[in-house]
Design an enzyme around this catalytic site. Structure first.
Site, PDB file in Angstrom:
ATOM      1  N   ASP A   1       0.843  -1.080   0.121  1.00  0.00           N
ATOM      2  CA  ASP A   1      -0.189   0.083  -0.022  1.00  0.00           C
ATOM      3  C   ASP A   1       1.006   1.164   0.163  1.00  0.00           C
ATOM      4  OD1 ASP A   1      -1.413   2.242   0.672  1.00  0.00           O
ATOM      5  OD2 ASP A   1      -2.955   1.059   1.701  1.00  0.00           O
ATOM      6  N   HIS A   2       1.232   1.887  -1.147  1.00  0.00           N
ATOM      7  CA  HIS A   2       2.014   2.873  -1.291  1.00  0.00           C
ATOM      8  C   HIS A   2       1.805   4.241  -0.334  1.00  0.00           C
ATOM      9  CE1 HIS A   2      -0.715   4.973  -3.975  1.00  0.00           C
ATOM     10  NE2 HIS A   2       0.126   6.177  -3.616  1.00  0.00           N
TER      11      HIS A   2
ATOM     12  N   HIS B   1      -5.839   2.817   1.282  1.00  0.00           N
ATOM     13  CA  HIS B   1      -5.043   3.850   1.631  1.00  0.00           C
ATOM     14  C   HIS B   1      -5.637   4.650   3.098  1.00  0.00           C
ATOM     15  CE1 HIS B   1      -3.190   3.108  -1.822  1.00  0.00           C
ATOM     16  NE2 HIS B   1      -3.836   3.821  -2.646  1.00  0.00           N
TER      17      HIS B   1
HETATM   18  C1  BG6 Z   1      -3.671   4.808  -6.091  1.00  0.00           C
HETATM   19  C2  BG6 Z   1      -4.791   4.937  -6.569  1.00  0.00           C
HETATM   20  O1  BG6 Z   1      -3.679   3.585  -5.323  1.00  0.00           O
HETATM   21  O2  BG6 Z   1      -3.386   5.963  -5.315  1.00  0.00           O
HETATM   22  C3  BG6 Z   1      -5.172   5.957  -7.666  1.00  0.00           C
HETATM   23  O3  BG6 Z   1      -5.443   3.594  -7.599  1.00  0.00           O
HETATM   24  C4  BG6 Z   1      -4.812   7.258  -6.820  1.00  0.00           C
HETATM   25  O4  BG6 Z   1      -6.524   6.239  -8.271  1.00  0.00           O
HETATM   26  C5  BG6 Z   1      -3.514   7.194  -6.025  1.00  0.00           C
HETATM   27  O5  BG6 Z   1      -4.995   8.383  -7.920  1.00  0.00           O
HETATM   28  C6  BG6 Z   1      -3.281   8.265  -5.175  1.00  0.00           C
HETATM   29  O6  BG6 Z   1      -1.916   8.075  -4.971  1.00  0.00           O
HETATM   30  P1  BG6 Z   1      -1.062   9.661  -4.345  1.00  0.00           P
HETATM   31  O7  BG6 Z   1       0.232   8.964  -4.006  1.00  0.00           O
HETATM   32  O8  BG6 Z   1      -1.020  10.282  -5.628  1.00  0.00           O
HETATM   33  O9  BG6 Z   1      -2.009  10.196  -3.240  1.00  0.00           O
END
Ligand code: BG6
Length: 511
Positions: free
Chosen positions: A185-186, A248
């Site tokens: 989960d980044h 997230h």
């Molecule tokens: C991803 C989603 O996991 O996270 C995307 O699939 C979203 O839809 C993105 O745009 C948002 O990531 P960040 O790091 O730009 O907030």
């Protein structure tokens, strides 16, 4: 700051290595780690994909990706030549045993050349339809057997609902032990998200007030200014709840609400996080309309320009029912949080890109100042800005200078960029580094994934059984559907996100 210790010799195999994720995120992150001299000399990246790609073509494409996405900017020839020595391409069909036999042979050849056993990391940067197949084939080829050295990394979406997530966990578990599985989960790799733990548990002054006695409500906002861009095809089958909330927002919720950990062991932290999900009051199907709101953007204005509606986006049905906005009100049934509402919201094409957690504190029990002393009075609040601003703001009351007792809200600010001279690494850099160090702290465990799906399943079910009749129900560039207000308890407001660096406010005129 550079990590102090290098990982062991490593073969890093990327299934889907010719794709967008590898090009945009994984390879630039590995390059950045190599620039910090954080990768061992005995290191090989094998990109595996179906298309036939010559070595030159493959490397040229990656070089362009690094120049575009690396935090070091355009890659120099010397740095590229050094890094390119570690890159290899293997054409292969993910469904064929021969692909895995070739990979096993390649791994063995590297180990022979290096005179050392290597850890083997298998990264699935593929469509989810391959998430069951690849681990099965790796298992059959004997590539999953070494529990210490073989690791599997899997990207989201992890399942489509509770049943499919359970089935996927079972499929991975047939070849890999839980300790070998790293579910990405980044958000957990973001510095500001990790800092929630540091802020809460490395400073004794906040813990005593981090509970129902002092906190009135908590709001977690992850707002995106952009629409679905080129991902309409994927998004149509996901929607905001699956795409953002299940992973997230739930992870951020866990970090904000968890009990203090006893040690920094991966499982200790993950246990404390999963306890939060178990304590969230289950949403009864008949109450979904009271605690969940969905929305879809229609045409509007964003960044001063006309923005098209979701149904006009590429790959999206003209009568799409997919939600691009979701908001929830949750309650956590434990001693710490009983009675404190947690509001969560996320959406595409909102007024501004901002991810933040707002801890709204209770009002003072007795207001002793004369009523006209406190015009503009606001209860104290703490804002943890995750992105694009990175920092923390504590808002409280102060006496305005002058002969009279006048109170005004003021802010105390911590800004990452001002406080630290090092740029924040990309989330993938942190996460890939942790996989190589076999540290699972920032990765989701099977039970946590299932607990998050279990919590949201009633909402998914009720929403799918009752298609929305009012979509699109918010204009691109707004803060989402009006009905989001109905989630709020009396006296609560959705916070208007404030940039970390606000212009200096002119002093109020003295009377
Ligand atoms: C991803 C989603 O996991 O996270 C995307 O699939 C979203 O839809 C993105 O745009 C948002 O990531 P960040 O790091 O730009 O907030």
């Amino acid at each position: 700051m550079k990590p102090t210790e290098q990982p062991a010799p490593t073969v890093f195999a990327i299934f889907g290595g010719g794709g967008d994720l590898a090009w945009r995120k994984l390879i630039p992150a590995l390059f950045d780690l190599s620039q910090d001299r954080s990768l061992p000399a005995q290191f090989a990246i094998i990109a595996i994909d179906r298309v036939a790609l010559g070595d030159r073509e493959f490397k040229q494409r990656l070089r362009a990706g690094i120049s575009q996405f690396s935090r070091f900017g355009k890659v120099t020839t010397a740095a590229w030549n050094q890094f390119a020595k570690h890159l290899f391409y293997q054409q292969g069909d993910f469904k064929k045993a021969a692909t895995y036999a070739a990979l096993a042979a390649q791994c063995a050849a590297f180990e022979k050349g290096w005179g050392a056993q290597a850890q083997r990391i298998f990264y699935m940067a593929t469509p989810p339809s391959m998430f069951g197949e690849i681990p099965k084939q790796l298992g059959k080829a004997g590539l999953a057997a070494d529990r210490q050295r073989s690791r599997l990394v899997i990207e989201k979406p992890f399942g489509y609902d509770l049943d499919s997530a359970r089935a996927l966990n079972a499929a991975l578990g047939a070849s890999f032990d839980e300790s070998q599985i790293f579910r990405i989960d980044h958000y957990l790799g973001k510095e500001t998200v990790q800092n929630i733990l540091a802020f809460r548990f490395a400073n004794p002054i906040f813990e005593p007030i981090w509970n129902r006695s002092y906190v009135d409500s908590v709001t977690i906002t992850v707002a995106e200014e952009v629409g679905v861009e080129h991902r309409g095809g994927y998004y149509e089958h996901a929607g905001a709840l699956r795409d953002m909330v299940q992973n997230h927002l739930m992870q951020v919720l866990c970090l904000v609400a968890m009990e203090p950990m006893v040690s920094f062991e991966a499982d200790e932290i993950r246990n404390k996080k999963v306890d939060v999900l178990h304590a969230v009051r289950p949403i009864r199907p008949e109450a979904v309309h009271l605690c969940a709101v969905r929305g879809q953007y229609g045409a509007g204005r964003s960044g001063g320009k006309r923005a098209r509606g979701y149904r006009e986006e590429e790959g999206v049905a003209a009568d799409s029912q997919t939600e691009t906005f979701a908001a929830l009100r949750l309650q956590i049934d434990n001693w710490r949080w009983q009675g404190v509402p947690f509001y969560l919201r996320t959406g595409k094409c909102l007024a501004r890109q901002t991810s933040e957690v707002v801890i709204q504190f209770r009002a003072v029990p007795h207001q002793a100042f004369p009523p006209d002393a406190s015009l503009g009075w606001k209860p104290s609040r703490l804002v943890i800005s995750i992105q694009p601003d990175e920092g923390i703001v504590l808002g409280f009351q102060a006496k305005h200078p002058g002969p009279e007792m006048q109170l005004r809200p003021v802010d105390m600010r911590f800004d990452y960029r001002e406080s630290f001279d090092a740029p924040s690494p990309d989330a993938y850099e942190t996460l890939l580094w942790d996989v190589m160090k076999n540290d699972a702290t920032l990765f989701m465990r099977a039970d946590q994934i299932e607990a998050a799906w279990k919590l949201l399943q009633p909402v998914l079910d009720v929403w799918s059984a009752n298609p929305p009749s009012d979509f699109p129900n918010y204009a691109a560039g707004s803060w989402g559907p009006e009905s989001t207000q109905e989630l709020l308890e009396t006296g609560h407001h959705w916070p208007v996100p404030t940039p970390l660096r606000t212009p200096r406010v002119r002093p109020a005129r003295q009377r």
